[in-house]
Design a protein around this motif. Sequence first.
Motif, short mmCIF file in Angstrom:
data_model
loop_
_atom_site.label_atom_id
_atom_site.label_comp_id
_atom_site.label_asym_id
_atom_site.label_seq_id
_atom_site.Cartn_x
_atom_site.Cartn_y
_atom_site.Cartn_z
N HIS A 1 0.86 -1.19 0.00
CA HIS A 1 0.00 0.00 0.00
C HIS A 1 0.89 1.23 0.00
CE1 HIS A 1 -2.86 3.05 1.33
NE2 HIS A 1 -3.84 2.20 1.09
N ILE A 2 0.78 2.05 -1.05
CA ILE A 2 1.67 3.20 -1.23
C ILE A 2 1.00 4.44 -0.67
CG2 ILE A 2 2.96 4.58 -2.90
CD1 ILE A 2 2.57 2.08 -4.81
N GLY A 3 1.53 4.97 0.43
CA GLY A 3 0.97 6.17 1.05
C GLY A 3 -0.27 5.87 1.87
N ILE A 4 -0.76 6.90 2.54
CA ILE A 4 -1.96 6.79 3.37
C ILE A 4 -3.04 7.70 2.80
CG2 ILE A 4 -2.93 7.24 5.66
CD1 ILE A 4 -0.24 6.46 6.82
N GLN B 1 -7.63 8.81 -2.50
CA GLN B 1 -8.30 10.07 -2.82
C GLN B 1 -7.67 10.78 -4.00
OE1 GLN B 1 -8.46 12.39 0.77
NE2 GLN B 1 -9.34 10.72 1.98
N MET B 2 -6.43 10.40 -4.37
CA MET B 2 -5.76 11.05 -5.49
C MET B 2 -6.27 10.53 -6.83
SD MET B 2 -1.85 11.29 -4.06
CE MET B 2 -1.30 12.25 -5.49
N LYS B 3 -7.03 9.43 -6.81
CA LYS B 3 -7.67 8.88 -8.00
C LYS B 3 -6.68 8.60 -9.12
CE LYS B 3 -12.07 11.05 -6.90
NZ LYS B 3 -13.15 11.98 -7.32
N ASP C 1 5.02 9.57 -8.21
CA ASP C 1 5.50 10.94 -8.03
C ASP C 1 5.29 11.31 -6.57
OD1 ASP C 1 6.04 13.63 -7.98
OD2 ASP C 1 4.87 14.10 -9.79
N LEU C 2 6.32 11.12 -5.75
CA LEU C 2 6.19 11.37 -4.31
C LEU C 2 5.89 12.83 -4.01
CD1 LEU C 2 9.09 9.13 -2.96
CD2 LEU C 2 6.66 8.58 -3.14
N ASP C 3 6.41 13.74 -4.84
CA ASP C 3 6.12 15.16 -4.62
C ASP C 3 4.63 15.45 -4.80
OD1 ASP C 3 8.77 15.78 -4.07
OD2 ASP C 3 9.24 16.22 -6.18
N ALA D 1 2.20 16.96 -2.07
CA ALA D 1 1.43 18.17 -2.39
C ALA D 1 -0.06 17.97 -2.12
CB ALA D 1 1.65 18.55 -3.86
N ALA D 2 -0.52 16.73 -2.26
CA ALA D 2 -1.93 16.42 -1.99
C ALA D 2 -2.20 16.27 -0.49
CB ALA D 2 -2.34 15.14 -2.72
N GLY D 3 -1.16 16.37 0.32
CA GLY D 3 -1.33 16.31 1.77
C GLY D 3 -1.36 14.93 2.36
N HIS D 4 -0.80 13.93 1.65
CA HIS D 4 -0.82 12.56 2.14
C HIS D 4 0.57 12.09 2.53
CE1 HIS D 4 -4.92 12.33 0.76
NE2 HIS D 4 -4.55 12.60 -0.49
#
Length: 709
Positions: free
Chosen positions: A631-634, A638-640, A664-666, A670-673
């Motif tokens: 699972h990549i990120g939390i 929501q980033m779809k 793209d980790l940036d 930037a999306a706040g995750h």
Amino acid sequence: MNTPTTESLAEKILRGVGGPENIESLTHCATRLRFQLHDGEKVDQAALDALDGVMGTVPQSGDRFQIVIGGAVAGVYSDVMNLPSMSGAGTPRPQSDAEVKAEIRAKGRGRFAWLDNFFEYLSDSFRPLLGVLLGASLIIAIASMLDAFGVVDFRSADKSATWVFVDSMWRSVLYFLPIMVAYNAAKKLKIDPWVGAAVMAAVMTPNFTGMIGSKTPGVVTHTNATLGTSESVAHVFGLPMQLNDYGGQVFVPLLMVALLALVYKGLKRIFPENVQMVFVPFFSMLIMIPMTAFLIGPMGVWAGNGLGTGLSWLNGHAPLVFAIVIPMLYPFLVPLGLHWPLNALMLVNINTLGYDFIQGPMGTWNFACFGATAGVLALSIRHREKDMRQTATGALAAGLLGGISEPSLYGIHLRFKRIYPRMLVGCLVGGVIIGLLGGVNTKAFAFTSLLTIPVFNPMIKYIIAISAAFFTSMALVYFSDYRTKEERAEANAERDAAEATTRGGIPAPAAPADDRELVAVGAAATVTGASAASAASAASAGSAAVSAGPADVSAAAGEGIELAAPVAGHVVGLGEVEDPVFASRALGEGVGIEPADGRVVSPVDGELITVADTGHAFGIRTADGIEVLIHIGIDTVQMKGEGFDVRVESGQKISAGDLLAEVDLDAVRAAGHPTITLMTVLNTADMASVEPYTGQDVAAGARVVTVRR
């Protein structure tokens, strides 16, 4: 020392809309608080949506904002208005010169706020009457049930005084509806509502209606022998005035008040303020009562009859099309409040034709809506979702007993996009049945609920149609779920974690086997009760393994299977992860890795069981039966899919080190995750041990977990 008090829902709502100083006005309808704000940008919509007691929020143009409460709206409205801080609210804020110019420019650009205002005018003229209309419809329903059981002949011309009196109990609402609508419409346009009511009442007095068909000097009645209708014309001040019975007419007061507002506000500019109380109402009535009697009244009757005739023609010449269009249209009209004009036509039909043919097909939409809610309720019981069960129970009760769809729409259906298509199938099925069976009529205006079924004729056709609509929607929602697979798995995992916390770390009882998913598209999976129990115990075992380190692992029983790091970075234990679902080990033991780059590779050889459409989660099963979740990120679902470049597909055979995705980790930051990448063994309970190695910096492909069977 003062003890802090718990903030009430009213106070939280007030804070969420920007405080009392941001409120220009506040009203409410059957389910919603309706704010007119000074600055809509100050609303914290996310905070309001998260409040217990708030079903949803609806921003609108012109700094209008709605908060959906449900049946308790009147109490919440009262609580808000009674807050001490609201004493200074509700006054227009002075506009700066720049704001005035900006408003003029906005109007000049041809925005569609005028259309929004038009439908707001229509809707707000009817919304406050919802309670009395519902009350009248239930009285009609009770009388119709008694008629169906042979207790009384509801339609007899020589009923006893008792039943004539009962008739007056509901006819009072429908007959004097024009006066009530005029009052609300005038209030909406910010003029004296009693002037609007008085103007409309003037053409409904016994003096006026008594001239129809009478021998009064100056009144001439013409009879159409072919149609069997009569028309009376009175000569007043030498001018011909068409006489109509305006009882139940709704277009007339809507047209009249729109013109009255111009006259009333114009007179206020003419007369000094100290004499406005006398002369503004006086001249308004002097101008508008004749205007209504001579011109607006006949025009309103003509417009209403014309629309009703048009729909009647469609119903008569293409009944199947009509029966399908009505229920398919309503699901889109009701959320916007645009259904009231059609409701007005129902009243026109009853007054002109003696019956209405719109409410039958409309009933199939309502019951399709309630069926979808019933499907959600059944799923919430199956998946032990307490909050959704409470919401669906209340919404279903309001629908089946009161015929009110807003709690279902705002509390559930508009929140989950999968519901609407399934509900529309129910609308279509019900509409087709009504059309094929020849239509359903009613002689009364009634909210379509279980209690009002007897007012429809033929009743058996109506019951067949609404039952088909209800159970079609219910079955489609229940068997395909109102959540996507990823949302369902994530919701179930959060539920398991919450239950584990409530039980002091002991997970909930086993879920049914068919609820178990390896990994859903979206990053989470449910586990069986046995798996959850082992996952809970694995938390402590995992902690021990972390502290022991690789040197002590050889003591563990069984041959070890190594899981490699899917990304390069710093390895941490699941207990340090911000997500409570992973931290509770509800999804099994594993590790979290703070990634050094966005290249994600497979940690094992195996088969991709699931690849999330959004690219943020992968489920892999090895030849040994180990089920691995990456699972990549939390909350990155929501980033779809933005920022996720997926290189594999579900069902594909892969080897350790194969590229799964580039991220793209940036963009994630930037999306706040959080960017932390999680890897867990979903079937931890089936293993002898799952041993994570944390506190180290690793390259992709380095050993981070050992699994022993």
